[in-house]
Design an enzyme around this catalytic site. Structure first.
Site, PDB file in Angstrom:
ATOM      1  N   ARG A 149       0.825  -1.222   0.000  1.00  0.00           N
ATOM      2  CA  ARG A 149       0.000   0.000   0.000  1.00  0.00           C
ATOM      3  C   ARG A 149       0.861   1.274   0.000  1.00  0.00           C
ATOM      4  NH1 ARG A 149      -5.284  -0.883   1.631  1.00  0.00           N
ATOM      5  NH2 ARG A 149      -5.936  -2.946   0.944  1.00  0.00           N
ATOM      6  N   HIS A 178      -0.591  -4.485   5.225  1.00  0.00           N
ATOM      7  CA  HIS A 178      -0.228  -3.307   6.025  1.00  0.00           C
ATOM      8  C   HIS A 178       0.724  -3.791   7.125  1.00  0.00           C
ATOM      9  CE1 HIS A 178      -4.121  -0.773   5.177  1.00  0.00           C
ATOM     10  NE2 HIS A 178      -3.089  -0.212   4.566  1.00  0.00           N
ATOM     11  N   CYS A 274      -6.166  -1.875  13.646  1.00  0.00           N
ATOM     12  CA  CYS A 274      -6.656  -1.105  12.490  1.00  0.00           C
ATOM     13  C   CYS A 274      -7.825  -0.210  12.857  1.00  0.00           C
ATOM     14  CB  CYS A 274      -7.166  -2.032  11.386  1.00  0.00           C
ATOM     15  SG  CYS A 274      -6.075  -3.300  10.856  1.00  0.00           S
TER      16      CYS A 274
HETATM   17  N1  ARG Z   1     -10.437  -3.163   3.973  1.00  0.00           N
HETATM   18  C1  ARG Z   1      -9.427  -2.275   4.457  1.00  0.00           C
HETATM   19  C2  ARG Z   1      -8.348  -2.087   3.391  1.00  0.00           C
HETATM   20  O1  ARG Z   1      -8.045  -3.029   2.717  1.00  0.00           O
HETATM   21  C3  ARG Z   1      -8.847  -2.781   5.746  1.00  0.00           C
HETATM   22  C4  ARG Z   1      -7.866  -1.837   6.360  1.00  0.00           C
HETATM   23  C5  ARG Z   1      -7.210  -2.378   7.608  1.00  0.00           C
HETATM   24  N2  ARG Z   1      -6.420  -1.405   8.211  1.00  0.00           N
HETATM   25  C6  ARG Z   1      -5.183  -1.585   8.711  1.00  0.00           C
HETATM   26  N3  ARG Z   1      -4.614  -0.630   9.344  1.00  0.00           N
HETATM   27  N4  ARG Z   1      -4.540  -2.720   8.522  1.00  0.00           N
HETATM   28  O2  ARG Z   1      -7.817  -1.016   3.204  1.00  0.00           O
END
Ligand code: ARG
Length: 282
Positions: A149, A178, A274
């Protein structure tokens, strides 16, 4: 009473931002967890689980609530709003279009609450405290995940903007997209992590900076149960689920483990950490 008797003692209750899952659902797929769960969550289940997390966190921190926004189902994952350091807020720049409309809401909230907004250079993707975690030991270093990401270029930019040491870690397993899904700095410098989610060089970095007695490497089963996605408030570690072995290791390190079932959010690829964002990062 205690405060009145010792006015010099600083107030140290952590502050944690959360955003209610009013509009939470899985309506698109941007990580492997979401693939088989489109329209597979209910507001009742997610509401109950989130309430339980909020109540648990509120026993150890001041919980601050950000209003959710319609049609932004992932906004409940407050960690992704951006990165807080002292009074500075670095807004996220989401990789996927599906989450980009969250940015304006987050920016407005942090402006309204008196934070100084500092933006990353144009075109750099960065998903906030989902990928950037401050060490909780003696150092102020920032661990930053990239590869899925956030862009690696965010690391030197953050170091310059915030004046902190930033250690980039390359993530390699799409399930752990993440940093906070596979790595969790704890008080005292302990670090919970899932080694297989990192490339060799990054494992080397972790091993260089975290001494063997402070490393708590987890097995895949714990990682898949989002055990690394933990909220650490002093001695308290709040997570979805930990195996008996992991619980014992955490307890031996002096932590108190509290499980809060968050499987409804795992369908979207998130859990305890999260769903929260520390507002006091000093
Ligand atoms: N569905 C969200 C995404 O894919 C989940 C985010 C989870 N957040 C995190 N900090 N890991 O972006």
């Amino acid at each position: 009473m205690a405060e009145a008797m010792s006015p010099m003692v600083e107030r140290t209750v952590p502050r944690v931002l959360m955003c209610a899952p009013t509009f939470f659902e899985v309506s698109y797929v941007i990580n492997p967890w979401m693939t088989h769960h489109v329209h597979d969550t209910t507001p009742e289940r997610s509401g109950h689980q989130w309430d339980a997390l909020r109540e648990t966190v509120a026993q150890h921190a001041d919980v601050v609530l950000q209003p959710p926004a319609e049609s932004l189902p992932d906004m409940t994952f407050a960690a992704n709003a951006g990165l807080v350091f002292r009074n500075t807020f670095v807004p996220s720049r989401f990789r996927f279009a599906e989450r980009r409309d969250e940015e304006a809401h987050d920016r407005a909230w942090f402006v309204r609450h008196g934070f100084d907004i500092v933006d990353l250079p144009g075109g750099v993707f960065f998903e906030g405290a989902g990928d950037a975690l401050f060490d909780r030991g003696a150092s102020r270093r920032l661990w930053m995940g990239h590869g899925h990401r956030s862009d690696r270029e965010a690391a030197p930019a953050l170091a310059q903007m915030l004046g902190v040491e930033v250690l980039p870690l390359q993530l390699t397993d799409p399930r752990f997209y993440h940093l906070d899904t596979c790595f969790c700095p704890l008080a005292g410098g302990y670090t919970v992590y899932f080694p297989s989610a990192f490339d060799e060089a990054s494992l080397g970095v972790i091993e260089t900076y975290v001494s063997p007695d402070k490393r708590i490497a987890v097995e895949e089963a714990d990682a898949l149960a989002f055990a690394c996605n933990a909220v650490n408030l002093g001695k308290i570690v709040i997570l979805n689920r930990a195996s008996a072995d992991l619980r014992l290791r955490l307890e031996n390190a002096g932590f108190v483990v509290i499980e809060v079932a968050l499987d409804e959010f795992m369908k979207s690829g998130g859990a305890a950490k999260c769903l929260t964002l520390r507002l006091d990062e000093l």
